[in-house]
Design an enzyme around this catalytic site. Structure first.
Site, PDB file in Angstrom:
ATOM      1  N   CYS A  73       0.835  -1.212   0.000  1.00  0.00           N
ATOM      2  CA  CYS A  73       0.000   0.000   0.000  1.00  0.00           C
ATOM      3  C   CYS A  73       0.867   1.258   0.000  1.00  0.00           C
ATOM      4  O   CYS A  73       0.526   2.256  -0.645  1.00  0.00           O
ATOM      5  CB  CYS A  73      -0.907   0.029   1.223  1.00  0.00           C
ATOM      6  SG  CYS A  73      -2.065  -1.331   1.288  1.00  0.00           S
TER       7      CYS A  73
HETATM    8  C1  BEZ Z   1       0.481  -4.495   1.773  1.00  0.00           C
HETATM    9  O1  BEZ Z   1      -0.044  -3.453   1.430  1.00  0.00           O
HETATM   10  O2  BEZ Z   1       1.694  -4.613   1.814  1.00  0.00           O
HETATM   11  C2  BEZ Z   1      -0.332  -5.674   2.139  1.00  0.00           C
HETATM   12  C3  BEZ Z   1      -1.549  -5.469   2.791  1.00  0.00           C
HETATM   13  C4  BEZ Z   1      -2.275  -6.578   3.161  1.00  0.00           C
HETATM   14  C5  BEZ Z   1      -1.822  -7.855   2.856  1.00  0.00           C
HETATM   15  C6  BEZ Z   1      -0.628  -8.022   2.177  1.00  0.00           C
HETATM   16  C7  BEZ Z   1       0.114  -6.922   1.821  1.00  0.00           C
END
Ligand code: BEZ
Length: 212
Positions: free
Chosen positions: A46
């Site tokens: 994210c």
């Molecule tokens: C991320 O944004 O890194 C992420 C969020 C939830 C699950 C896996 C990755």
């Protein structure tokens, strides 16, 4: 929860965000909109996505598209996380992030897929036209960061095909030849597209991008 489908009117909502309260329709005004959810603040994928979205803002602006992100974390969390995004991604987050703590927007837009995760939103994307109709829905898993080039490419196609009787072929990018829509007979297409029509098959007619 209502299912939202292409051609539906995007439902309006009010929500808290990193820049204060937002009424979605007021925020959009007469612009196109992109509404995209991400699973959670302070997560690695994210962080890269929102940094990339910020770097692409000029490109969205050129296409008259307003950007709005969403996660189920709160405004204070968003504000702290934005500092990290700015620092680590070498950018300035320049669009609001909805703080959907009570999940009313995520539920309205079906952004929580319980078999993927009970509580967090998946990576949903909605592209909304100025008349508020939903033009595109894509859902990515939490583990896959989105490709913002692809989102711009789809917007280019949507905006071109909204105003011209064409469709765009596989892997099309702005400036490349386009497809004449099947409802136009070839003779009429030749009059309409003065740059020329190549009839490869009666149902497969190509013409130069009418805007380039
Ligand atoms: C991320 O944004 O890194 C992420 C969020 C939830 C699950 C896996 C990755």
């Amino acid at each position: 929860m209502a299912t939202i489908r292409l051609g539906d009117t995007a439902p309006n909502f009010t929500a808290e965000s990193s820049i204060g309260k937002i009424d979605f329709y007021e925020f959009l005004g007469d612009s196109w909109g992109i509404l995209f959810s991400h699973p959670a603040d302070f997560t690695p994928v994210c962080t890269t996505e929102l940094g990339m979205a910020a770097k692409f803002k000029d490109e969205f602006d050129k296409r008259n598209v307003k950007m709005l992100a969403l996660s189920v974390d709160g405004t204070e969390s968003h504000k702290e996380w934005i500092k990290d995004i700015n620092e680590t991604q070498n950018t300035e987050v320049n669009f609001p992030i909805i703080a959907d703590e009570d999940k009313h927007v995520s539920t309205l837009y079906d952004m929580i897929h319980p078999k993927a995760d009970d509580n967090l939103t998946v990576r949903s994307v909605y592209i909304i036209a100025p008349d508020k109709t939903v033009k595109l829905i894509i859902t990515y898993p939490a583990s896959t960061g989105r490709n913002f080039y692809e989102l711009l490419r789809v917007i280019d196609s949507l905006q071109l095909t909204a105003y011209h009787k064409v469709a765009t072929p596989a892997n099309w990018e702005h400036g490349q030849d386009v497809v004449v829509v099947p409802s136009i007979p070839t003779e009429e297409a030749k009059e309409l597209f003065t740059a020329g029509v190549d009839e490869i098959k009666p149902y497969l007619r190509m013409t130069p991008d009418p805007t380039s």
